[in-house]
Design an enzyme around this catalytic site. Structure first.
Site, PDB file in Angstrom:
ATOM      1  N   ILE A 133       0.818  -1.231   0.000  1.00  0.00           N
ATOM      2  CA  ILE A 133       0.000   0.000   0.000  1.00  0.00           C
ATOM      3  C   ILE A 133       0.840   1.264   0.000  1.00  0.00           C
ATOM      4  O   ILE A 133       0.317   2.372  -0.082  1.00  0.00           O
ATOM      5  CB  ILE A 133      -0.954   0.020   1.210  1.00  0.00           C
ATOM      6  N   GLY A 134       2.174   1.133   0.082  1.00  0.00           N
ATOM      7  CA  GLY A 134       3.030   2.314   0.051  1.00  0.00           C
ATOM      8  C   GLY A 134       4.487   1.934   0.145  1.00  0.00           C
ATOM      9  O   GLY A 134       4.832   0.830   0.564  1.00  0.00           O
TER      10      GLY A 134
ATOM     11  N   GLY B  55       8.713   3.871   0.450  1.00  0.00           N
ATOM     12  CA  GLY B  55       9.554   5.052   0.541  1.00  0.00           C
ATOM     13  C   GLY B  55      11.008   4.664   0.361  1.00  0.00           C
ATOM     14  O   GLY B  55      11.327   3.561  -0.111  1.00  0.00           O
ATOM     15  N   GLY B  56      11.909   5.562   0.750  1.00  0.00           N
ATOM     16  CA  GLY B  56      13.321   5.315   0.547  1.00  0.00           C
ATOM     17  C   GLY B  56      13.897   4.275   1.478  1.00  0.00           C
ATOM     18  O   GLY B  56      14.972   3.731   1.208  1.00  0.00           O
ATOM     19  N   MET B  57      13.208   3.987   2.592  1.00  0.00           N
ATOM     20  CA  MET B  57      13.777   3.066   3.567  1.00  0.00           C
ATOM     21  C   MET B  57      12.921   1.845   3.843  1.00  0.00           C
ATOM     22  O   MET B  57      13.349   0.943   4.545  1.00  0.00           O
ATOM     23  CB  MET B  57      14.040   3.807   4.882  1.00  0.00           C
TER      24      MET B  57
ATOM     25  N   VAL C 101       5.466  -0.584   2.779  1.00  0.00           N
ATOM     26  CA  VAL C 101       4.371  -0.756   3.732  1.00  0.00           C
ATOM     27  C   VAL C 101       3.296  -1.631   3.093  1.00  0.00           C
ATOM     28  O   VAL C 101       2.866  -1.383   1.959  1.00  0.00           O
ATOM     29  CB  VAL C 101       3.766   0.594   4.154  1.00  0.00           C
TER      30      VAL C 101
ATOM     31  N   ASP D 269      12.366  13.484  11.396  1.00  0.00           N
ATOM     32  CA  ASP D 269      12.054  13.399   9.972  1.00  0.00           C
ATOM     33  C   ASP D 269      10.618  13.839   9.708  1.00  0.00           C
ATOM     34  O   ASP D 269       9.868  13.164   9.015  1.00  0.00           O
ATOM     35  CB  ASP D 269      12.281  11.966   9.471  1.00  0.00           C
TER      36      ASP D 269
END
Length: 563
Positions: free
Chosen positions: A18-19, A21-23, A26, A141
């Site tokens: 569902i998602g 990012g850079g790290m 999800v 962050d």
């Protein structure tokens, strides 16, 4: 052919992505043990190969899991398969609350954000930070990609503690930028690789507020390093110069939050929230006031000035420094001559201009005096002496006596032009509310009446009363129709709906019947032929034990008939 779903730790089923990012990525997931939907964040495999990071990640995830607040995405669980199985190459994971909504970055990318929504979003972020900072957790962050807005408009901040694990395991700004994401929201101290505290989160929140108001970040560049440099050295343009529709009252809030020196920012999230609330209802600063604030926050600091002076003195007095060429180039000499000529011409022009300038007109500016706790009449007189007009706004105050000035707008010390209207906020004294008449009401109705009047329900004590139904208010700790402070706690005594049954064994039947009738009970005499008769007839036993019984209860009184 269907494949078996992936299950982590024998408990968490991993469903669709569902998602990402850079790290991390999800996934939607399901807790098979508790039977609830969850979100599962699985860390990047490259990042997970760092054993130092794994250790820090476990500690920070544990710290984040202890935080419980409506504005923070709850961390339910976290694990690292390699901690229990050294041969496992499975990356660490986090199990979180599944939030249904929209990322703030997607809201921003969809178009202009109304000012009311922008302020509400930032207030939600600050509410979460206020809680986390008091718990000793710095986010590090804060950015729109880490903020979710639910379908009901609730703000939820994600990834608490994770950024710390990443940044503490990274040695350079470039590494940290690559792992955490964009440098557009970095504080200057983060960009310089210095230790950070809660004020770094406030800086990042200021960047988010700037972006919400203008549609872009305050600093942009071709590379993360270029953006980081601007965070350290460049002065941000006020939001209203980028978007003229942005409220001018928020310019000072943004500039204060983006101060390079952490000590010049708001000391904590609570002060930031208070300033934001006040600015929404306040007036926009003048260009002069905004310029003075910019100079204060972004002008050269005394320490920088001292370092510059020290460097100049060293260059002029250090005899150990040797020249690397015999003399300046000819072009430099001519440049110096030209510069001197320009300076002389400028001085001459200035002298001539001064001599031709007409006489100065007396200044019409006035300084607002300090009128706090001064009577309204005297305050108006003082302002009239300065050729200033005034208007009065009445409001309650627990500290300032009735009829005295609480504050002025503009505030004391501000320079204004002659004829300016100054608002005097005058105290009406301590605010009071009237206690409603609640005796005879049911407990639910009494509670609603107290809440409507601005009062709070305190302790509720039950008392036996044969004449009143259960829950009926008998008395209150505050007398009806009296004036009390808002929020006053009112304690109640209510009917229990019971009476205390007396032990009437050994009493005559007539006396026992009379006693129970007086208590509001229904006595019924029952003959017992198995025992010898007495004269007079006395109660041998009761159907109910002595003690509290409901009003109107039927109680059998058994007596010996001897028949």
């Amino acid at each position: 052919m269907s494949t078996e779903p992936r299950v982590i730790a024998g408990r968490y089923r991993v469903d669709e992505l569902i998602g990402h990012g850079g790290m991390a990525k999800v996934y939607r997931g399901y807790d098979l043990t508790l039977g609830r939907e969850v979100a599962i964040k699985i860390l990047d495999a490259e990042l997970a190969r760092d054993t130092t990071f794994r250790t820090r990640f476990r500690l920070e995830a544990q710290a984040a899991s202890r935080m419980s607040h409506p504005s923070i995405v709850r961390v339910y669980d976290a694990g690292d398969p390699s901690a229990t199985d050294s041969s496992s190459d499975e990356p660490p994971y986090i199990v979180m609350e599944l939030v249904k909504g929209t990322l703030l970055k997607d809201i921003i990318s969809a178009g202009p954000v109304p000012v009311e929504d922008a302020v509400r979003y930032v207030d939600g972020i600050l509410e979460a930070l206020d809680y986390s900072h008091r718990a000793g957790v710095v986010h590090r962050d804060i950015k729109p990609g880490n903020v979710m807005v639910t379908d009901k408009g609730q703000v939820k901040v994600m990834d608490f503690g994770i950024a710390r694990a990443v940044s503490d395991s990274s040695s350079t700004v470039a590494e940290t930028t690559q792992i955490i994401g964009t440098a557009a929201y970095f504080s200057p101290e983060q960009a310089k690789g210095e230790p950070v505290d809660a004020r770094a989160d406030l800086y990042s929140t200021g960047v988010v507020l700037y972006e919400l108001l203008t549609g872009r970040q305050p600093f942009r560049g071709e590379s993360p390093v270029a953006v980081a440099y601007q965070h350290v050295s460049e002065t941000p343009v006020p939001p209203t110069e980028v978007n003229e529709d942005a409220p001018g009252a928020l310019d000072p809030i943004v500039l204060r939050a983006l101060a390079k020196d952490p000590y010049q920012r708001y000391p904590d999230a609570a002060h930031f929230r208070a300033a934001l609330d006040a600015a929404v209802a306040g007036d926009a600063p003048t260009r002069k006031q905004l310029g003075a604030l910019t100079s204060e926050l972004y002008g050269p600091s005394p320490r920088q000035a001292q370092e510059t002076a020290r460097s100049l003195r060293q260059l002029s007095s250090d005899t150990t420094m040797t020249r690397t060429q015999s003399g300046p180039p000819v072009a430099w000499i001519w440049a110096g001559v030209a510069l001197l000529a320009v300076l002389l011409a400028s001085v001459l022009f200035w002298v001539v201009t001064i001599s031709m300038r007409p006489p100065e007109v007396p200044s019409t500016s006035r300084i607002i005096p300090n009128l706090e706790n001064v009577s309204a009449e005297r305050a108006q007189d003082e302002l009239a002496k300065l050729d200033l007009t005034s208007k009065i706004v009445i409001e309650s105050s627990p500290e300032i006596s009735e009829g005295n000035v609480i504050r002025t707008d503009p505030e004391a010390g501000v320079s204004v032009e002659e004829g300016t209207t100054v608002t005097l906020h005058v105290s009406s004294g301590v605010e009071t509310v009237t206690v409603p008449k609640i005796e005879g009401m049911g407990l639910d109705d009494a509670t609603k009446a107290l809440t409507a009047a601005g009062l709070e329900l305190g302790t509720v004590v039950q008392r036996n009363d044969k004449a009143l139904a259960e829950g009926t208010v008998i008395s209150a700790s505050e007398k009806a129709e009296t004036e009390v402070s808002p929020g006053t706690v009112v304690n109640l005594v209510v009917a229990s709906g019971k009476v205390t049954l007396t032990d009437v064994v050994g009493w005559t039947v007539d006396a026992a019947t009379t006693n129970l009738t007086d208590l509001g009970l229904n006595p019924v005499a029952v003959e017992d032929a198995e025992c010898p008769a007495t004269d007079p007839t006395t109660v041998n036993s009761m159907s109910a034990a002595p003690g509290d019984v409901p009003v109107g209860s039927t109680v059998e009184l058994r007596y010996c008939s001897g028949s």
